[in-house]
Write an enzyme that holds these catalytic residues in place. Structure first.
Site, PDB file in Angstrom:
ATOM      1  N   THR A   1       1.036 -12.296  -6.575  1.00 34.12           N
ATOM      2  CA  THR A   1      -0.542 -12.597  -6.783  1.00 34.12           C
ATOM      3  C   THR A   1      -1.278 -12.101  -7.794  1.00 34.12           C
ATOM      4  OG1 THR A   1      -0.554 -11.002  -4.980  1.00 34.12           O
ATOM      5  CG2 THR A   1      -0.544 -13.249  -4.162  1.00 34.12           C
TER       6      THR A   1
ATOM      7  N   VAL B   1       7.198  -7.137   1.824  1.00 38.10           N
ATOM      8  CA  VAL B   1       8.461  -6.799   1.789  1.00 38.10           C
ATOM      9  C   VAL B   1       8.760  -5.685   2.424  1.00 38.10           C
ATOM     10  CG1 VAL B   1       8.261  -7.733  -0.713  1.00 38.10           C
ATOM     11  CG2 VAL B   1       7.848  -5.331  -0.257  1.00 38.10           C
TER      12      VAL B   1
ATOM     13  N   SER C   1      10.493   1.005 -13.752  1.00 34.90           N
ATOM     14  CA  SER C   1       9.873   1.665 -14.488  1.00 34.90           C
ATOM     15  C   SER C   1      10.208   2.808 -15.403  1.00 34.90           C
ATOM     16  CB  SER C   1       8.817   2.375 -13.447  1.00 34.90           C
ATOM     17  OG  SER C   1       7.890   3.461 -14.399  1.00 34.90           O
TER      18      SER C   1
ATOM     19  N   TYR D   1       6.868   8.869  -6.516  1.00 30.38           N
ATOM     20  CA  TYR D   1       7.148   7.322  -7.245  1.00 30.38           C
ATOM     21  C   TYR D   1       8.218   7.388  -8.374  1.00 30.38           C
ATOM     22  CZ  TYR D   1       5.763   3.744 -10.230  1.00 30.38           C
ATOM     23  OH  TYR D   1       6.032   2.480 -11.263  1.00 30.38           O
TER      24      TYR D   1
ATOM     25  N   VAL E   1       1.759  -0.548 -18.527  1.00 29.40           N
ATOM     26  CA  VAL E   1       1.024  -1.983 -18.303  1.00 29.40           C
ATOM     27  C   VAL E   1      -0.246  -1.928 -17.745  1.00 29.40           C
ATOM     28  CG1 VAL E   1       1.666  -4.299 -17.908  1.00 29.40           C
ATOM     29  CG2 VAL E   1       3.430  -2.830 -18.131  1.00 29.40           C
TER      30      VAL E   1
ATOM     31  N   PHE F   1      -2.292  -1.744 -11.394  1.00 25.08           N
ATOM     32  CA  PHE F   1      -1.357  -0.765 -11.110  1.00 25.08           C
ATOM     33  C   PHE F   1      -2.087   0.599 -10.631  1.00 25.08           C
ATOM     34  CE2 PHE F   1       0.945   2.950 -11.962  1.00 25.08           C
ATOM     35  CZ  PHE F   1       2.331   2.773 -11.398  1.00 25.08           C
TER      36      PHE F   1
END
Length: 249
Positions: free
Chosen positions: A10, A58, A137, A150, A183, A187
């Site tokens: 999305t 998910v 990443s 993370y 990017v 995020f």
């Protein structure tokens, strides 16, 4: 023409990837949590290719299983899985970290990837063909302060990708692990819980990668000759030297 299954479709890299493959005429199964956004994307992309949408989180294994099993027979032969769904939450030290943030990252980035992959791997193994793209990443390459959980979740993606390759190569299934650097997507907005001003500072003073850049890389890996398997791909913006170092004007 391939049937391509994309999670987190999305926004950001997932949406750009769906748009790129749609233009190439591939059939798409686009997945996400936001039903209205997903339906709008389906309408837009259906003008140029066949699109099927699945709404699920998910992180919820039952939702994932039910969604994939609900696919009509003509959509079940999935050629490519793009495990793009994931998240970053918070930027605090381990001593000050929010447990809910940790759970969200581990559940989405690690367990969610496994929940989606398992039933699709079974389909691919039966057909002795397929391609799995996992979005990791550069944070997997170098741990940084206040982002330890993370980083750990993305290093897990690297390990899972390696393990998939070891287990699946004999079945004719390719596995590609992609490590994007900075990017410019939503995020950081998600990481900072909607604080747009703080998120904007992440991309200030240099030209970050665009979601389309990663989509192009994914496209290259998928469309490479059958004999070619891109195992790993690390992509930085020009101004980024390593995960912690960005040269800003």
């Amino acid at each position: 023409m391939k049937t391509i299954f994309i999670t987190g479709a999305t926004s950001g890299i997932g949406k750009a990837t769906a748009e790129t493959f749609a233009k190439q005429g591939h059939r798409l199964i686009i997945c996400g949590r936001r039903k209205e956004v997903l339906e709008q994307l389906q309408i837009e992309l259906s003008n140029i290719t066949e699109v099927y949408s699945l709404v699920f989180d998910v992180r919820n294994q039952e939702e994932v299983e039910n969604a994939i099993h609900s696919l009509p027979e003509e959509w079940k032969n999935i050629d490519v899985l793009v495990n793009n769904a994931g998240n970053a939450h918070g930027l605090e030290s381990i001593s000050e970290g929010n447990i809910a943030d940790w759970d969200a990252m581990m559940d989405g980035n690690v367990k969610g990837l496994l929940y989606v992959s398992q039933p699709i791997i079974k389909i691919m193994k039966e057909r002795n063909t397929g391609h799995i793209i996992n979005i990791s990443s550069v944070a997997a390459r170098q741990t940084y302060a206040n982002g330890v959980v993370y980083c750990a979740s993305k290093r897990a993606v690297d390990v899972i990708s390696e393990g998939m390759r070891i287990e699946l190569t004999e079945f004719g299934i390719k596995v590609t692990n992609i490590q994007p650097g900075a990017v410019e997507t939503d995020f950081s907005k998600v990481r900072f819980k909607g604080d747009e001003q703080r998120a904007a500072t992440v991309y200030a003073g240099y030209e970050a990668l665009k979601a389309e850049d990663i989509a192009d890389a994914i496209s290259y890996c998928v469309n490479a000759p059958e004999r070619v398997s891109i195992a790993e791909l690390c992509i930085y913006p020009k101004a980024q030297a390593e995960p912690r170092t960005i040269f800003r004007k």
